[in-house]
Design a protein around this motif. Structure first.
Motif, PDB file in Angstrom:
ATOM      1  N   ILE A  70       9.546   2.165 -11.625  1.00 54.53           N
ATOM      2  CA  ILE A  70       9.595   0.878 -12.764  1.00 54.53           C
ATOM      3  C   ILE A  70       7.437   1.243 -12.998  1.00 54.53           C
ATOM      4  CG2 ILE A  70      11.378  -0.242 -12.745  1.00 54.53           C
ATOM      5  CD1 ILE A  70       9.471  -2.352 -11.432  1.00 54.53           C
ATOM      6  N   HIS A  71       7.219   1.534 -12.697  1.00 55.33           N
ATOM      7  CA  HIS A  71       5.117   1.871 -13.256  1.00 55.33           C
ATOM      8  C   HIS A  71       4.876   0.505 -12.681  1.00 55.33           C
ATOM      9  CE1 HIS A  71       5.528   5.751 -14.858  1.00 55.33           C
ATOM     10  NE2 HIS A  71       6.975   5.514 -15.350  1.00 55.33           N
ATOM     11  N   SER A  72       5.470  -0.118 -11.764  1.00 49.91           N
ATOM     12  CA  SER A  72       4.435  -1.296 -11.226  1.00 49.91           C
ATOM     13  C   SER A  72       3.507  -1.214 -10.606  1.00 49.91           C
ATOM     14  CB  SER A  72       5.578  -2.257 -11.095  1.00 49.91           C
ATOM     15  OG  SER A  72       6.331  -1.739 -10.241  1.00 49.91           O
ATOM     16  N   ALA A  73       3.236  -2.247  -9.513  1.00 49.18           N
ATOM     17  CA  ALA A  73       2.564  -2.912  -8.673  1.00 49.18           C
ATOM     18  C   ALA A  73       3.085  -3.320  -7.431  1.00 49.18           C
ATOM     19  CB  ALA A  73       1.197  -3.066  -8.590  1.00 49.18           C
ATOM     20  N   HIS A  74       4.304  -3.194  -7.458  1.00 46.38           N
ATOM     21  CA  HIS A  74       5.516  -3.842  -6.401  1.00 46.38           C
ATOM     22  C   HIS A  74       5.614  -2.646  -5.203  1.00 46.38           C
ATOM     23  CE1 HIS A  74       8.261  -6.453  -4.291  1.00 46.38           C
ATOM     24  NE2 HIS A  74       8.835  -6.109  -4.917  1.00 46.38           N
ATOM     25  N   VAL A  75       5.184  -4.069  -4.131  1.00 46.74           N
ATOM     26  CA  VAL A  75       5.649  -2.454  -2.980  1.00 46.74           C
ATOM     27  C   VAL A  75       6.657  -2.895  -1.860  1.00 46.74           C
ATOM     28  CG1 VAL A  75       4.391  -1.433  -1.203  1.00 46.74           C
ATOM     29  CG2 VAL A  75       2.953  -1.623  -2.828  1.00 46.74           C
ATOM     30  N   VAL A  76       7.238  -2.524  -1.440  1.00 44.07           N
ATOM     31  CA  VAL A  76       8.649  -3.235  -0.813  1.00 44.07           C
ATOM     32  C   VAL A  76       8.142  -2.637   1.122  1.00 44.07           C
ATOM     33  CG1 VAL A  76      10.617  -2.594  -0.135  1.00 44.07           C
ATOM     34  CG2 VAL A  76      10.054  -2.926  -2.405  1.00 44.07           C
ATOM     35  N   LYS A  87      13.613  -2.588  -7.629  1.00 45.67           N
ATOM     36  CA  LYS A  87      12.452  -2.066  -8.177  1.00 45.67           C
ATOM     37  C   LYS A  87      11.307  -2.642  -8.113  1.00 45.67           C
ATOM     38  CE  LYS A  87      15.254  -2.953 -12.393  1.00 45.67           C
ATOM     39  NZ  LYS A  87      15.999  -3.855 -13.893  1.00 45.67           N
ATOM     40  N   ALA A  88      10.814  -1.095  -7.534  1.00 46.92           N
ATOM     41  CA  ALA A  88       9.020  -1.500  -7.200  1.00 46.92           C
ATOM     42  C   ALA A  88       8.464   0.354  -7.199  1.00 46.92           C
ATOM     43  CB  ALA A  88       9.202  -1.235  -5.841  1.00 46.92           C
ATOM     44  N   ASP A  89       7.106   0.201  -7.071  1.00 46.04           N
ATOM     45  CA  ASP A  89       6.766   1.517  -6.524  1.00 46.04           C
ATOM     46  C   ASP A  89       6.513   2.242  -5.601  1.00 46.04           C
ATOM     47  OD1 ASP A  89       7.499   3.183 -10.196  1.00 46.04           O
ATOM     48  OD2 ASP A  89       6.865   1.281 -10.123  1.00 46.04           O
ATOM     49  N   ALA A  90       6.614   1.859  -4.800  1.00 46.74           N
ATOM     50  CA  ALA A  90       5.749   1.978  -3.235  1.00 46.74           C
ATOM     51  C   ALA A  90       6.824   1.066  -2.736  1.00 46.74           C
ATOM     52  CB  ALA A  90       4.187   1.867  -2.997  1.00 46.74           C
ATOM     53  N   VAL A  91       6.670   2.122  -1.186  1.00 45.61           N
ATOM     54  CA  VAL A  91       7.404   1.012   0.046  1.00 45.61           C
ATOM     55  C   VAL A  91       6.293   2.219   1.113  1.00 45.61           C
ATOM     56  CG1 VAL A  91       8.973   4.014  -0.189  1.00 45.61           C
ATOM     57  CG2 VAL A  91       9.174   2.003   1.071  1.00 45.61           C
ATOM     58  N   VAL A  92       6.199   1.312   1.741  1.00 44.77           N
ATOM     59  CA  VAL A  92       5.831   1.238   3.319  1.00 44.77           C
ATOM     60  C   VAL A  92       6.800   0.560   4.612  1.00 44.77           C
ATOM     61  CG1 VAL A  92       3.570  -0.105   2.369  1.00 44.77           C
ATOM     62  CG2 VAL A  92       5.005  -0.960   3.426  1.00 44.77           C
ATOM     63  N   THR A  93       6.495   1.134   5.645  1.00 41.57           N
ATOM     64  CA  THR A  93       7.318   0.606   6.987  1.00 41.57           C
ATOM     65  C   THR A  93       5.967   1.130   8.255  1.00 41.57           C
ATOM     66  OG1 THR A  93       9.486   1.265   8.453  1.00 41.57           O
ATOM     67  CG2 THR A  93       8.609   3.789   7.538  1.00 41.57           C
ATOM     68  N   ALA A  94       6.517   0.260   8.657  1.00 35.63           N
ATOM     69  CA  ALA A  94       7.034   0.527  10.333  1.00 35.63           C
ATOM     70  C   ALA A  94       7.498   1.313  11.220  1.00 35.63           C
ATOM     71  CB  ALA A  94       5.785  -0.103  11.277  1.00 35.63           C
ATOM     72  N   ALA A 141      -0.107  -3.785   2.084  1.00 33.16           N
ATOM     73  CA  ALA A 141       1.140  -3.701   2.774  1.00 33.16           C
ATOM     74  C   ALA A 141       1.025  -3.124   4.110  1.00 33.16           C
ATOM     75  CB  ALA A 141       1.824  -3.070   1.973  1.00 33.16           C
ATOM     76  N   MET A 142       0.130  -2.444   4.358  1.00 36.48           N
ATOM     77  CA  MET A 142      -0.047  -1.218   5.151  1.00 36.48           C
ATOM     78  C   MET A 142      -0.601  -1.957   6.349  1.00 36.48           C
ATOM     79  SD  MET A 142      -0.349   2.667   3.973  1.00 36.48           S
ATOM     80  CE  MET A 142      -0.606   3.283   5.342  1.00 36.48           C
ATOM     81  N   VAL A 143      -2.090  -2.340   5.753  1.00 33.57           N
ATOM     82  CA  VAL A 143      -2.739  -3.582   6.337  1.00 33.57           C
ATOM     83  C   VAL A 143      -1.888  -4.966   7.173  1.00 33.57           C
ATOM     84  CG1 VAL A 143      -4.924  -4.855   6.531  1.00 33.57           C
ATOM     85  CG2 VAL A 143      -4.407  -2.555   5.021  1.00 33.57           C
ATOM     86  N   ALA A 144      -1.031  -5.273   6.232  1.00 31.20           N
ATOM     87  CA  ALA A 144      -0.131  -6.433   6.930  1.00 31.20           C
ATOM     88  C   ALA A 144       0.791  -5.471   7.987  1.00 31.20           C
ATOM     89  CB  ALA A 144       1.178  -7.139   5.467  1.00 31.20           C
ATOM     90  N   LEU A 145       0.695  -4.657   8.191  1.00 32.98           N
ATOM     91  CA  LEU A 145       1.501  -3.977   9.014  1.00 32.98           C
ATOM     92  C   LEU A 145       1.228  -3.598  10.213  1.00 32.98           C
ATOM     93  CD1 LEU A 145       4.977  -1.550   7.244  1.00 32.98           C
ATOM     94  CD2 LEU A 145       5.291  -3.840   8.449  1.00 32.98           C
TER      95      LEU A 145
END
Length: 251
Positions: A70-76, A87-94, A141-145
């Motif tokens: 959605i052209h946002s700064a939201h990360v999942v 609805k987001a524009d980035a995703v991170v995982t471990a 978000a990656m640092v948080a992981l």
């Protein structure tokens, strides 16, 4: 035709790729590997294309993870398949076994890896998302992981280049209003038009966010129609729709 997968040494040894349009099942204006479920291409054909990507990434078909962009700064943060897509524009995982993916057609596809920490990310960043801070939010978000900020490598894949990205004075002024230093990402064009360096802007924000390495593959989506889809080119060609490229990374 086999898939064409662009890779970056800085993301190795993790399996990853910026997929070109080659090797897909779509036809017509979508000819090739159109992975855009939001396009008007046949849904069953798009599903075939996405299955080919999952196979190339060596993950289960439902583990090719993406978001509703959605052209946002939201990360999942994902710990498994995302259904329905948030609805987001980035995703991170471990979590291993997931292939994080984003779709683009001129915007920046950005893949992130902190291999020693076992953390990865993927972001879709057009000018709106980049200006809103999606790249920094992905790093956070990656640092948080558990990823060390300076241990994160970020690679921008095929995107529209500056010489193809003509914008008007209102666009230019909106950036200057936020930060006068962004003037360096604009070059003069005809009349009051300017040319915006989207990848350069993305690299600047990534480096300011403190990542250990940031680069652009230097592939322009607009000027290479045989390999890449481009929204702006589709507008100039008056096509009714356009395909979407996919980029993915997995642990």
């Amino acid at each position: 035709m086999t898939l064409e997968i662009l890779t970056a040494d800085s993301l190795s040894p993790l399996r990853h790729g910026f997929f070109s349009r080659k090797g897909g099942a779509s036809s017509g204006i979508f000819s090739g590997l159109n992975c855009g479920t939001g396009s008007s291409d046949q849904s069953e054909i798009v599903a075939i294309n996405r299955t080919r990507v999952a196979d190339a990434m060596e993950v289960a078909h439902d583990h090719l993870v993406g978001v509703h962009q959605i052209h946002s700064a939201h990360v999942v943060t994902a710990a498994g398949p995302l259904d329905p897509k948030p609805k987001a524009d980035a995703v991170v995982t471990a979590t291993s076994g997931l292939a994080l993916s984003v779709l683009t057609a001129d915007c920046m596809p950005v893949l992130f890896a902190a291999p020693d920490a076992g953390v990865i990310g993927a972001a879709h960043a057009g000018w709106k998302g980049a200006q809103a801070g999606v790249l920094e939010a992905t790093v956070d978000a990656m640092v948080a992981l558990g990823a060390p900020r300076d241990g994160i490598h970020a690679v921008i894949g095929p995107s529209i280049s500056q010489r193809a990205y003509e914008v008007g004075p209102e666009f230019f002024e909106s950036f200057l209003d936020e930060d006068p230093e962004t003037a360096r990402f604009f070059a003069g064009g005809d009349g009051d038009r300017m040319h915006f360096d989207l990848p350069g802007y993305g690299l600047s924000r990534l480096r300011a966010a403190g990542v250990g390495h940031a680069e652009w593959t230097r592939h322009c989506t607009y000027y290479d129609p045989q390999r890449f889809y481009s929204y702006r080119r589709s507008v100039h060609d008056r096509d009714p729709d356009y395909g979407r490229l996919i980029a993915a990374i997995t642990l």
